[in-house]
Design a protein around this motif. Structure first.
Motif: not given
Lengths: 405, 405
Positions: A42-53
């Motif tokens: 999830i951390d990776t996907l958030m760094r990619l910007g694809l996933v957000a809180p």
């Protein structure tokens, strides 16, 4: 099929693509992965910007956010529709919502130079208009009015596109924008766009474009059908019974295009004493109540219907959508199509069949080109590659840090 | 798409379906599951009989076996091909290897009673002949010569099958054998059988059966295309240009069947002074060197080729396979088909196109019916359901044990 554990970031993201918010525990349950693994990915996907809180209120103080969801505004794509004499480009987010649009009168026959220069400028203008940095552009989708080898993005012997044969369209655009460029023919992207906007639950549909030429985009079992060489849906040069004496520009006789595309309809209307140069003129005449134009359109409907009847027998779609300029003739065209289809097709295949005009209309193609680009950007393989690139960059930074110590 | 952890047994098995042996460590790597989870699930698959230790020599003493692979002999399926006037049944293992076969002269027009009685007896005889218990039968696949609603296994308005309309074929057979029964039309299963035996790497193929009727099975992107109502591939009543004066038994005129199926060929040959009652008789005449029969078959090839040309334009397959009785006329038929296709189809679509006669021949349909059954038995969903049933049985046994203590 050998999955490596690394593929799981892309697969995890696949769960998030539907837009619903998920907790880490739900994601762990759904994938069978350990909670710690979920946290890392999830951390990776958030760094990619694809996933957000999701629902920021739940995330207080230093605690990690409890819910995560796809972040549709993280990246942008541009969908481009190049027709015979016009072009349109739309900037969308990852939901396909249009953020900006431009169009132009532009002849595809002018060759790839002028047309792709317009594309490059339009992408730049759309991004500038949205006040988003160029780095937010994730992909470009583009539809061209001719056969395209989808795997390479090159047009192959396109009849109305002089100078485009085997031209490296992705290469040209990537010299300006270093992002994936997906190319397909205009009718395929219209089918994708119509489905995305109005027929999301329809898995078996055919979209037939009736304009200067005639072609079809076929979705079966929810999948766009391109065929072995990417030429599936080539409706225009199917032979129409009873039209054997009509020559076609392809060298054969009796092709559907030769009797039912825009230029043929204009010629037929002229022969009956009306003024018309294009299919659009014929549609105007129909709307103005011209009896000769109505009769010509209805006969064109019957001829198109002969070939639609064959498609219904061979492919058995549940919806046939008629799009393109000539679809503007509406019920006059549909009545002729239905007449042939209900006469020639198997009752079981027509029992639940709907034959309708396009609702997405002029936007079907840009929406479909955007959908093509979004599908690519959000595919597990591409998300996975992005995750791996991020991990490699982290490792390189770490190595650099150690050397400097 | 919400995967529960339980689905993973079926998905794990999916890795083993290719027949190669795997170690627990490889399976853990490939799925991201914990080693202990892999051990539990492999245990379930071994209890189901679907997976067996591979290379027994490596498993010594009390140590668990190191390699596991699909056990193709664990279960059996029966593939059945019911034609207009004949039927055939084959017992196969999960690799599709034929262990026994029976056939019979049998008229489908006699109705479901006599035909399905023959099926029930044939399944019993094949199992008895193999000396395997009835419990080893995992599924039955059956092809019928008419439109079938694949989801329910019921024929729908089949023209040459009086008494079969909406008949519950699976229900009838399940009264004798409590296993899944998969029903499809004969041409779809021929396409599956031809692909499984001779064209495994071909993802876009069309099989056309030319016999008493004419129909097609279409595989696109590796997937059998049934269409929205299961009627895809209905080639027989497509209108052939230039045949408008020929009446068809369906009530229309100019249908492909009316000019190119077996009875039409026999009539055309008789009109030229030869003796023929069936397509088979015409094939015999061609083989004996009859000029009139050769001319009739070549013209039938051209007529079939007109419709194949349309299919090539619309679907863009890489291989067109001609099967059924009339395919016995070989090159005489193919030459006519190729003549029309190369004249009418888009060059890009025919550049790499092969047009060939069936190699699986009379066995294509039983092989395809067996393939349909095997696909079902080995699908992740079915394997998962079997695993869950086993777990439920274990829990019930455990509860019973506790009560008795």
């Amino acid at each position: 099929m050998c999955l490596t554990p690394a593929v799981r970031t892309g697969e995890l993201f696949d769960l998030l693509r539907d837009g619903r918010p998920w907790t880490r525990a739900q994601l762990a349950d759904a994938t069978g992965l350990a909670r710690s693994t979920i946290t890392t990915r999830i951390d990776t996907l958030m760094r990619l910007g694809l996933v957000a809180p999701f629902g920021g209120a739940r995330s207080t103080g230093g605690r990690p956010p409890a819910l995560f969801a796809l972040n549709p505004t993280a990246q942008l794509v541009v969908g481009i529709d190049v027709g015979a004499t016009h072009a349109r480009a739309a900037l969308t987010d990852l939901n396909g919502s249009i953020l900006g649009e431009v169009d132009a009168q532009l002849a595809v026959a002018d060759g790839p130079g002028p047309v792709l220069t317009w594309v490059v400028e339009s992408v730049r203008d759309l991004l500038a208009g949205s006040e988003r940095p160029i780095g937010d552009l994730a992909a470009i989708g583009i539809g061209l009015p001719g056969p395209v080898e989808h795997s390479t993005g090159r047009p192959i012997n396109p009849p109305i596109m002089p100078g485009w044969d085997r031209y490296d369209v992705p290469g040209h655009l990537q010299a300006h924008y270093p992002v994936p460029v997906l190319v397909d023919n205009d009718v395929n992207i219209m089918a994708l766009g119509e489905r995305r906007r109005h027929l999301r639950d329809v898995d078996d549909l055919v979209l037939i474009k009736v304009a200067t030429g005639i072609g079809a985009g076929i979705v079966s079992g929810g999948v766009l059908q391109r065929g072995a060489q990417g030429t599936a849906g080539d409706l225009g040069h199917v032979r129409v019974p009873g039209a054997d004496d009509v020559p076609c520009r392809c060298g054969n006789t009796g092709c559907l295009e030769a009797v039912a595309a825009g230029p043929a309809l204009a010629a037929a209307v002229r022969a009956l004493g009306e003024q018309a140069e294009t299919g659009g003129d014929v549609v105007e005449l129909v709307r103005a109540g011209s009896q000769p134009a109505m009769a010509v359109v209805r006969q064109a409907g019957r001829d198109i219907g002969e070939v639609v009847a064959t498609m219904v027998n061979l492919i058995n779609p549940s919806v046939v959508v008629i799009g393109g300029q000539v679809a503007g003739a509406g019920e006059h065209l549909l009545a002729g199509i239905r007449e042939s289809v209900y006469q020639r097709s198997l009752p079981l295949a027509t029992e639940h069949l709907r034959i309708v005009t396009s609702r997405a209309g002029g936007e079907a193609a840009v929406l479909g080109a955007s959908a093509l680009a979004i599908e690519h950007v959000l595919s597990p393989e591409v998300v996975e590659a992005a995750s791996e690139a991020l991990a490699a960059a982290d490792a390189a930074a770490e190595a650099g840090l150690q050397r400097s110590l």
